[in-house]
Each structure stands twice: as structure tokens, then as C-alpha cells.
Design an enzyme around this catalytic site. Structure first.
Site, mmCIF file in Angstrom:
data_model
loop_
_atom_site.group_PDB
_atom_site.id
_atom_site.type_symbol
_atom_site.label_atom_id
_atom_site.label_comp_id
_atom_site.label_asym_id
_atom_site.label_seq_id
_atom_site.Cartn_x
_atom_site.Cartn_y
_atom_site.Cartn_z
ATOM 1 C CG ASP A 84 -2.030 -1.280 1.356
ATOM 2 O OD1 ASP A 84 -2.343 -1.608 0.207
ATOM 3 O OD2 ASP A 84 -1.866 -1.768 2.458
ATOM 4 C CE LYS A 125 3.137 -2.345 -5.360
ATOM 5 N NZ LYS A 125 2.730 -2.379 -3.724
ATOM 6 N N GLY A 155 -4.220 -4.237 -3.953
ATOM 7 C CA GLY A 155 -4.794 -3.257 -5.083
ATOM 8 C C GLY A 155 -3.993 -2.027 -4.918
ATOM 9 C CG HIS A 156 -2.225 -0.150 -7.900
ATOM 10 N ND1 HIS A 156 -1.810 -1.441 -7.908
ATOM 11 C CD2 HIS A 156 -2.432 0.154 -9.075
ATOM 12 C CE1 HIS A 156 -1.786 -2.054 -9.284
ATOM 13 N NE2 HIS A 156 -2.115 -0.898 -10.139
ATOM 14 C CD GLN A 216 0.405 -9.308 -2.861
ATOM 15 O OE1 GLN A 216 1.190 -9.905 -3.461
ATOM 16 N NE2 GLN A 216 -0.712 -8.888 -3.235
#
Length: 428
Positions: free
Chosen positions: A13, A16, A40-41, A223
Site C-alpha cells: 500500500d 506504487k 490493489g492500488h 504486495q
């Protein structure tokens, strides 16, 4: 251009997508090489916010070919849900390619993930329940289903029969759940075959040919380092290699192709799920960071655990990954603090320890040793050069850089994709 790897340098988190956006039009391919839809992002483009889980962030960039490589485990239902959501918002997703060798998450993987986690009680790992771990376990046990199997129903049926023989014993006799039939799994997976077929290719060959042709290929890890199955806080980790070495095995390109490794760190630290977290704040400052940083999981919505910056973890990540550049995100979250503590070492049973302890027990009981840095009150979201930052913010960044093992080449100063300060070219 050689390959570039972006990895999370903490527990995930870190943002990225900010680094991917920064490279923007200079990238030809963006590759997801590990994980699944368990993370997720969020990518912010203008007034639009996109939450991605399984898809590479490059799918939102014009001219970029997004790739889901062999190291990923794919829930096909989730894949098409994400694609359809983007299509509905006018995003062109036609360039997506998927590895024929990527493994598939099935209904029985999701079911086993959830019931096993509940069965562990107080010893829960903190999984998302999306079937990632059981799918990777089947891969290692050589009973997994691959994307290519969906296009041959006879092979698919044989593999599902083999997998369900033991799994139904567990579900029925141990967990008191109903048995899952071969037909329901086969029917579900083959229902996606025709839509999926045009996307599927030998992505390893594709990426090597792209590199041979001088294309720029960005490998985007899911991750983060401290969740890597080999190098993270085992067993409170993910089920894949989320460090830079995973980019080679997870995509089929040689390690000598990789020239730059970009590690992403927040200006503080967060974690989701169980496991050790030395700088965790269970007080008003932890809640302050959570509120100011909007620290809730993109995939699960779970509140993230929050803490101050941990320099030993950054040094560890720099070493494990061969980090050439750090990108620091969310520096703006610290604006308004009178002082900002940074963990510079640990106290382990009365002994000062400068590096991450190899012993799980030592790390679990490590007490952070802090050094305080003066804060700043100015709004920094408009900063675009390092000199635009308040003096104390500059000093904070330089101090973090000196103790983290690699240069800080860019600094996120707000949630927008253009709210970033660039100090060094990430490609040069």
C-alpha cells in the site's frame, strides 16, 4: 532499454502506481508478475479515481501494453469484472495480454481460503479470503489449473477431478461444508474461454522480444518486500515472491535484463493483516496517520495499521531487492506535525540492533528506537521541486535518504498523479 522493476519496500500500500505514472509515456509495457486480486492500488487521473486489484496500473496509460504474467494467480471472474468496469468508464482495455501459464483461482480455492482462516481462530494470518494462498499451494503441489487448460476441456476436467478428490474430503469431513462438483468448476471456467482466448499468449516470449527491440518494460510487484514468502515476516506474508527477484521467475525474463529497481516507501509505515509491526501506533497518532492518509485497504476496505517510518526495514528492502532508487509517497500526510519520530534501530532484549533481526521472535519483540525530526506546518501539495519544500521537510527527506540505503529520487506530495517532486530521473 533494460527492464525496470517497481516493488513495495514496506508492507504494501505504498503507492506504487505513483512511480508508474511518473514514468508514463516512457514505458512500452507494464507487467504484473506476482500476486492476484488480494491487493490493489488506487490511481488518480484528474478528477477520476480508479481502484485496480488484478490489472496492472499501465492499463490506464495510453500506448502502454499491460501484461499479466505467469507468476500471477488469476480469478477470471474478477478479471472481467475489472475490465468491464473500466470499459464502462471509457478506458480502452483491448491491449491487455495474459500468460497462458498463469494459474487460475477457482471456487474451491476461495472456499478453502475462508474456512481455513476461520478454523485458525486466534492464529489467523489475516488473508483476504480470495483464494490466493490455496491457488499458489496447488501450483507448488503440481495440481493447479493454468489459463491454457481452460481451452482444452478434457485436460481441464482431469485436473479438476484430481484437485477435488482431496479437497472435498477436507471440505466435507473437516470443515462440514458441501462437496463441490467437477461439473460446476468446469462449466464456470469454460464459460470464459472464448472471451479470454484472444488475450492469451506466451508472455515470456513477448517480453523478451520487446526488450530485444529496445522497448522499455516495467515490472510492477504486488504486495511488498515484507510480505514476500521468503524474505518477509513469515508466516504473516503473501504466497508469492513480491521482491525484485520475483520479476524474473514471475515473467520469464532473465535477471541480467533488470537494470533499475525502484523501491516505494511511504513517509511513514502501514500494514494490513496480522504479524509483527515494530513502529505500530495504537494511540491518537496512529489514528491521525490513518485519517490524514486515508489508510483503508483498496481491495478490502480494512483500516490499515499505522506507524512511524522504519529505517531498518528500508535498509533491508534496499539490500534484498538491490534498490537503485526510492520513491517516497505521502509526505504531505506529515504536514502539520510539530515533530516526526523515525525508527533508526531496535532494542531487542536490551541490545541495540541496527538491522532487521533474522529471528521471528526477536523481530516480534523488537522495540523501536526513535530519533525525532522537526515538522512543518506548510501545505506542500503545490511543491514541484525539492527547493519548493519547507526546509524541515527537505531535512526530513535527506535524513531518511541517508539511513535507508538508496537515493530518494521522487517524493509524492499529494494524491494526484502530478503531485510529485522529482529529484533524479528514474530511468537515468
Amino acid at each position: 532499454m533494460p527492464a525496470i522493476v517497481i516493488i513495495g519496500a514496506q508492507w504494501g500500500d505504498e503507492g506504487k502506481g505513483k512511480a508508474t505514472d511518473l514514468l508514463g509515456s516512457r514505458i512500452d509495457y507494464v507487467v504484473k508478475f506476482n500476486g492476484g486480486n488480494n491487493a490493489g492500488h488506487t490511481v488518480v487521473i484528474g478528477d477520476e479515481k480508479y481502484a485496480l486489484h488484478l490489472l496492472p496500473s499501465g492499463i490506464l496509460t495510453d500506448g502502454v501494453i499491460p501484461v499479466i504474467a505467469n507468476g500471477v494467480v488469476i480469478d477470471i471472474e474478477v478479471l472481467f469484472e475489472e475490465l468491464d468496469a473500466l470499459i464502462a468508464r471509457g478506458v480502452d482495455v483491448s491491449k491487455l495480454v495474459v500468460s497462458a501459464n498463469a494459474h487460475v483461482i477457482t471456487q474451491y480455492h476461495r472456499t478453502l481460503d475462508k474456512v481455513t482462516e476461520r478454523f485458525l481462530g486466534k492464529r489467523q494470518i489475516g488473508t483476504t479470503g480470495r483464494g490466493i494462498g490455496p491457488s499458489y499451494a496447488d501450483k507448488i503441489n503440481r495440481v493447479g489449473i493454468r489459463i491454457q487448460d481452460i481451452f482444452d476441456e478434457n485436460i481441464l476436467r482431469q485436473k479438476v477431478e484430481g484437485a477435488l478428490h482431496s479437497k472435498n474430503q477436507l471440505l466435507v469431513k473437516l470443515y462440514n461444508r458441501r462437496a463441490i462438483t467437477v461439473d460446476e468448476i468446469v462449466d464456470d471456467l469454460t464459460s470464459y474461454a472464448e472471451r479470454l482466448r484472444p488475450m492469451v499468449t506466451d508472455t515470456g516470449l513477448l517480453l523478451n522480444q520487446a526488450l530485444d527491440a529496445g522497448k522499455t518494460v516495467l515490472f510492477e510487484g504486488g504486495q511488498a518486500t515484507m510480505l514476500d514468502v521468503d524474505h518477509g515476516t513469515y508466516p504473516f506474508v503473501t504466497s508469492s515472491n513480491s521482491t525484485s527477484g520475483g520479476a524474473s521467475t514471475g515473467s520469464g525474463i532473465g535477471p541480467n535484463r533488470i537494470e533499475r529497481v525502484i523501491g516505494i516507501v511511504k513517509a511513514y509505515t502501514t500494514r494490513v493483516g496480522a504479524g509483527p509491526f515494530p513502529t505500530e501506533l495504537d494511540d491518537e497518532w496512529g489514528e491521525y496517520l490513518r485519517a490524514q492518509g486515508h489508510e483503508y485497504g483498496t481491495t478490502t476496505g480494512r483500516p490499515r495499521r499505522t506507524g512511524w517510518y522504519d529505517a531498518p526495514i528500508a535498509r533491508y528492502s534496499a539490500r534484498i531487492n538491490g534498490v537503485t532508487d526510492f520513491v517516497m509517497t505521502k509526505l504531505d500526510v506529515l504536514s502539520g506535525l510539530e515533530k516526526i519520530p523515525v525508527c533508526v534501530a531496535y532494542d531487542v532484549d536490551g541490545v541495540r540492533v541496527e538491522e532487521v533481526p533474522v529471528s521471528q521472535s526477536d523481530f516480534h519483540h523488537a522495540i523501536p528506537i526513535y530519533e525525532d525530526f522537526p515538522g512543518w506546518s506548510e501545505d506542500i501539495t503545490g511543491a514541484r521541486t525539492f527547493e519548493d519544500l519547507p526546509k524541515n521537510a527537505q531535512e526530513y527527506v535527506l535524513a531518511i535518504e541517508a539511513m535507508s540505503g538508496a537515493r530518494i529520487s521522487a517524493i509524492g506530495v499529494g494524491p494526484g498523479r502530478d503531485e510529485i517532486v522529482v529529484r533524479h530521473d528514474l530511468l537515468g
